[in-house]
Design a protein around this motif. Structure first.
Motif, PDB file in Angstrom:
ATOM      1  N   ILE A 142       0.830  -1.205   0.000  1.00 49.32           N
ATOM      2  CA  ILE A 142       0.000   0.000   0.000  1.00 49.32           C
ATOM      3  C   ILE A 142       0.868   1.259   0.000  1.00 49.32           C
ATOM      4  CG2 ILE A 142      -0.332   0.204   2.501  1.00 49.32           C
ATOM      5  CD1 ILE A 142      -3.103   0.732  -0.015  1.00 49.32           C
ATOM      6  N   GLY A 143       1.975   1.221   0.739  1.00 47.91           N
ATOM      7  CA  GLY A 143       2.884   2.367   0.762  1.00 47.91           C
ATOM      8  C   GLY A 143       3.498   2.620  -0.605  1.00 47.91           C
ATOM      9  N   ASN A 144       3.918   1.568  -1.270  1.00 47.94           N
ATOM     10  CA  ASN A 144       4.486   1.704  -2.611  1.00 47.94           C
ATOM     11  C   ASN A 144       3.445   2.218  -3.594  1.00 47.94           C
ATOM     12  OD1 ASN A 144       6.940   0.723  -1.697  1.00 47.94           O
ATOM     13  ND2 ASN A 144       6.467  -1.393  -2.268  1.00 47.94           N
ATOM     14  N   LEU A 145       2.213   1.729  -3.467  1.00 48.89           N
ATOM     15  CA  LEU A 145       1.130   2.156  -4.342  1.00 48.89           C
ATOM     16  C   LEU A 145       0.842   3.646  -4.165  1.00 48.89           C
ATOM     17  CD1 LEU A 145      -0.816   0.976  -6.429  1.00 48.89           C
ATOM     18  CD2 LEU A 145      -2.364   0.428  -4.567  1.00 48.89           C
ATOM     19  N   MET A 146       0.819   4.114  -2.921  1.00 49.66           N
ATOM     20  CA  MET A 146       0.582   5.534  -2.658  1.00 49.66           C
ATOM     21  C   MET A 146       1.735   6.387  -3.177  1.00 49.66           C
ATOM     22  SD  MET A 146      -1.210   5.601   1.076  1.00 49.66           S
ATOM     23  CE  MET A 146      -1.428   7.367   1.042  1.00 49.66           C
ATOM     24  N   ASP A 147       2.973   5.908  -2.992  1.00 52.70           N
ATOM     25  CA  ASP A 147       4.130   6.652  -3.487  1.00 52.70           C
ATOM     26  C   ASP A 147       4.065   6.842  -5.001  1.00 52.70           C
ATOM     27  OD1 ASP A 147       5.174   6.930  -0.966  1.00 52.70           O
ATOM     28  OD2 ASP A 147       6.575   5.240  -1.149  1.00 52.70           O
ATOM     29  N   VAL A 148       3.701   5.793  -5.723  1.00 53.48           N
ATOM     30  CA  VAL A 148       3.600   5.882  -7.183  1.00 53.48           C
ATOM     31  C   VAL A 148       2.492   6.853  -7.575  1.00 53.48           C
ATOM     32  CG1 VAL A 148       2.983   4.584  -9.264  1.00 53.48           C
ATOM     33  CG2 VAL A 148       4.577   3.595  -7.625  1.00 53.48           C
ATOM     34  N   GLY A 175      -5.842  -1.297  -0.348  1.00 59.01           N
ATOM     35  CA  GLY A 175      -5.262  -2.612  -0.593  1.00 59.01           C
ATOM     36  C   GLY A 175      -5.366  -3.504   0.618  1.00 59.01           C
ATOM     37  N   SER A 176      -4.932  -4.724   0.427  1.00 57.94           N
ATOM     38  CA  SER A 176      -4.977  -5.689   1.508  1.00 57.94           C
ATOM     39  C   SER A 176      -3.886  -6.729   1.298  1.00 57.94           C
ATOM     40  CB  SER A 176      -6.346  -6.368   1.542  1.00 57.94           C
ATOM     41  OG  SER A 176      -6.398  -7.326   2.573  1.00 57.94           O
ATOM     42  N   ASP A 177      -3.334  -7.238   2.393  1.00 51.53           N
ATOM     43  CA  ASP A 177      -2.375  -8.337   2.340  1.00 51.53           C
ATOM     44  C   ASP A 177      -3.129  -9.627   2.609  1.00 51.53           C
ATOM     45  OD1 ASP A 177       0.040  -7.009   1.802  1.00 51.53           O
ATOM     46  OD2 ASP A 177       0.139  -6.304   3.877  1.00 51.53           O
ATOM     47  N   PHE A 178      -2.899 -10.617   1.773  1.00 51.93           N
ATOM     48  CA  PHE A 178      -3.559 -11.911   1.921  1.00 51.93           C
ATOM     49  C   PHE A 178      -2.559 -12.945   2.425  1.00 51.93           C
ATOM     50  CE2 PHE A 178      -5.629  -9.681  -1.617  1.00 51.93           C
ATOM     51  CZ  PHE A 178      -6.910  -9.587  -1.100  1.00 51.93           C
ATOM     52  N   PRO A 179      -2.991 -13.850   3.278  1.00 53.23           N
ATOM     53  CA  PRO A 179      -2.072 -14.884   3.764  1.00 53.23           C
ATOM     54  C   PRO A 179      -1.774 -15.912   2.671  1.00 53.23           C
ATOM     55  CG  PRO A 179      -4.271 -15.231   4.659  1.00 53.23           C
ATOM     56  CD  PRO A 179      -4.310 -13.950   3.883  1.00 53.23           C
ATOM     57  N   VAL A 180      -0.594 -15.806   2.081  1.00 52.42           N
ATOM     58  CA  VAL A 180      -0.150 -16.719   1.038  1.00 52.42           C
ATOM     59  C   VAL A 180       1.242 -17.207   1.415  1.00 52.42           C
ATOM     60  CG1 VAL A 180       0.396 -16.943  -1.420  1.00 52.42           C
ATOM     61  CG2 VAL A 180      -1.506 -15.507  -0.705  1.00 52.42           C
ATOM     62  N   LYS A 181       1.512 -18.485   1.283  1.00 49.76           N
ATOM     63  CA  LYS A 181       2.794 -19.048   1.713  1.00 49.76           C
ATOM     64  C   LYS A 181       3.937 -18.761   0.751  1.00 49.76           C
ATOM     65  CE  LYS A 181       0.644 -22.765   4.258  1.00 49.76           C
ATOM     66  NZ  LYS A 181       0.448 -24.191   4.404  1.00 49.76           N
ATOM     67  N   THR A 182       3.655 -18.677  -0.552  1.00 48.30           N
ATOM     68  CA  THR A 182       4.738 -18.579  -1.524  1.00 48.30           C
ATOM     69  C   THR A 182       4.948 -17.191  -2.108  1.00 48.30           C
ATOM     70  OG1 THR A 182       3.234 -19.218  -3.293  1.00 48.30           O
ATOM     71  CG2 THR A 182       4.466 -20.982  -2.197  1.00 48.30           C
ATOM     72  N   ALA A 183       3.995 -16.306  -1.993  1.00 49.85           N
ATOM     73  CA  ALA A 183       4.127 -14.974  -2.601  1.00 49.85           C
ATOM     74  C   ALA A 183       3.756 -13.904  -1.584  1.00 49.85           C
ATOM     75  CB  ALA A 183       3.226 -14.878  -3.827  1.00 49.85           C
ATOM     76  N   SER A 184       3.838 -12.638  -2.020  1.00 52.76           N
ATOM     77  CA  SER A 184       3.540 -11.550  -1.099  1.00 52.76           C
ATOM     78  C   SER A 184       2.058 -11.472  -0.765  1.00 52.76           C
ATOM     79  CB  SER A 184       4.021 -10.223  -1.672  1.00 52.76           C
ATOM     80  OG  SER A 184       3.237  -9.871  -2.792  1.00 52.76           O
ATOM     81  N   GLY A 185       1.188 -11.799  -1.699  1.00 48.01           N
ATOM     82  CA  GLY A 185      -0.236 -11.798  -1.434  1.00 48.01           C
ATOM     83  C   GLY A 185      -0.857 -10.427  -1.286  1.00 48.01           C
ATOM     84  N   PHE A 186      -0.297  -9.431  -1.912  1.00 48.27           N
ATOM     85  CA  PHE A 186      -0.865  -8.084  -1.824  1.00 48.27           C
ATOM     86  C   PHE A 186      -1.769  -7.841  -3.013  1.00 48.27           C
ATOM     87  CE2 PHE A 186      -0.788  -3.601  -3.055  1.00 48.27           C
ATOM     88  CZ  PHE A 186      -1.347  -3.046  -1.920  1.00 48.27           C
ATOM     89  N   GLY A 187      -2.938  -7.263  -2.748  1.00 45.32           N
ATOM     90  CA  GLY A 187      -3.834  -6.821  -3.806  1.00 45.32           C
ATOM     91  C   GLY A 187      -4.268  -5.403  -3.501  1.00 45.32           C
ATOM     92  N   GLY A 188      -4.274  -4.567  -4.493  1.00 45.87           N
ATOM     93  CA  GLY A 188      -4.646  -3.182  -4.235  1.00 45.87           C
ATOM     94  C   GLY A 188      -4.881  -2.415  -5.504  1.00 45.87           C
ATOM     95  N   GLY A 189      -5.262  -1.192  -5.332  1.00 48.86           N
ATOM     96  CA  GLY A 189      -5.505  -0.324  -6.473  1.00 48.86           C
ATOM     97  C   GLY A 189      -5.474   1.127  -6.047  1.00 48.86           C
ATOM     98  N   GLY A 190      -5.324   1.972  -7.000  1.00 44.44           N
ATOM     99  CA  GLY A 190      -5.280   3.401  -6.719  1.00 44.44           C
ATOM    100  C   GLY A 190      -5.823   4.170  -7.903  1.00 44.44           C
ATOM    101  N   GLY A 191      -6.192   5.376  -7.643  1.00 44.31           N
ATOM    102  CA  GLY A 191      -6.687   6.218  -8.716  1.00 44.31           C
ATOM    103  C   GLY A 191      -6.505   7.682  -8.358  1.00 44.31           C
ATOM    104  N   ALA A 192      -6.479   8.500  -9.381  1.00 38.90           N
ATOM    105  CA  ALA A 192      -6.301   9.934  -9.166  1.00 38.90           C
ATOM    106  C   ALA A 192      -7.069  10.689 -10.243  1.00 38.90           C
ATOM    107  CB  ALA A 192      -4.830  10.307  -9.207  1.00 38.90           C
ATOM    108  N   GLY A 193      -7.445  11.885  -9.915  1.00 41.20           N
ATOM    109  CA  GLY A 193      -8.113  12.742 -10.879  1.00 41.20           C
ATOM    110  C   GLY A 193      -7.635  14.170 -10.724  1.00 41.20           C
TER     111      GLY A 193
END
Length: 128
Positions: A6-12, A53-71
């Motif tokens: 989420i921090g990376n998404l906001m920075d972008v 966004g949200s972090d999902f419990p996944v054993k093999t990957a980061s499990g992050f899902g999120g989105g952003g938008g701007a106008g």
């Protein structure tokens, strides 16, 4: 912000907004005419953004899902005209046409008047 999805998404999102809006967007590049008049375009810039966004419990990957938008909204509001050392603002925004619009337009002046009145009363109380 911590190093998270989420921090990376906001920075972008914020960096992209900064790329689109700069001081030249609000107060444009001066235009010089042959007869010595300088015209400077002035705009109002409004922008907003949201990220989630949200972090999902996944054993093999980061499990992050999120989105952003701007106008961004850019409204030309007028021109500063400089001639012979005199500066004049030519508005191109139509005047407020409802009572609510007029109140909102006058709000800064009303706040300033109230602050002056409060300051006057404070000074009067201090003098007594």
């Amino acid at each position: 912000m911590e190093n998270s999805g989420i921090g990376n998404l906001m920075d972008v999102t914020i960096s992209k907004i900064k790329e689109m809006v700069n001081v030249d967007t609000v107060v444009g590049t001066p235009i010089e005419t042959a007869d010595g008049v300088t015209v400077i375009p002035v705009s109002r810039v409004s922008y907003g953004f949201g990220t989630g966004g949200s972090d999902f419990p996944v054993k093999t990957a980061s499990g992050f899902g999120g989105g952003g938008g701007a106008g961004i909204r850019i409204d030309p509001i007028g021109f500063l005209v400089i001639k012979d050392g005199n500066v004049r603002m030519i508005n191109i925004v139509p005047p407020a046409n409802t009572s609510v619009d007029r109140v909102i337009e006058k709000a800064p002046e009303i706040v300033d008047a109230i602050e002056e009145l409060i300051e006057k009363f404070k000074n009067k109380d201090d003098a007594e």
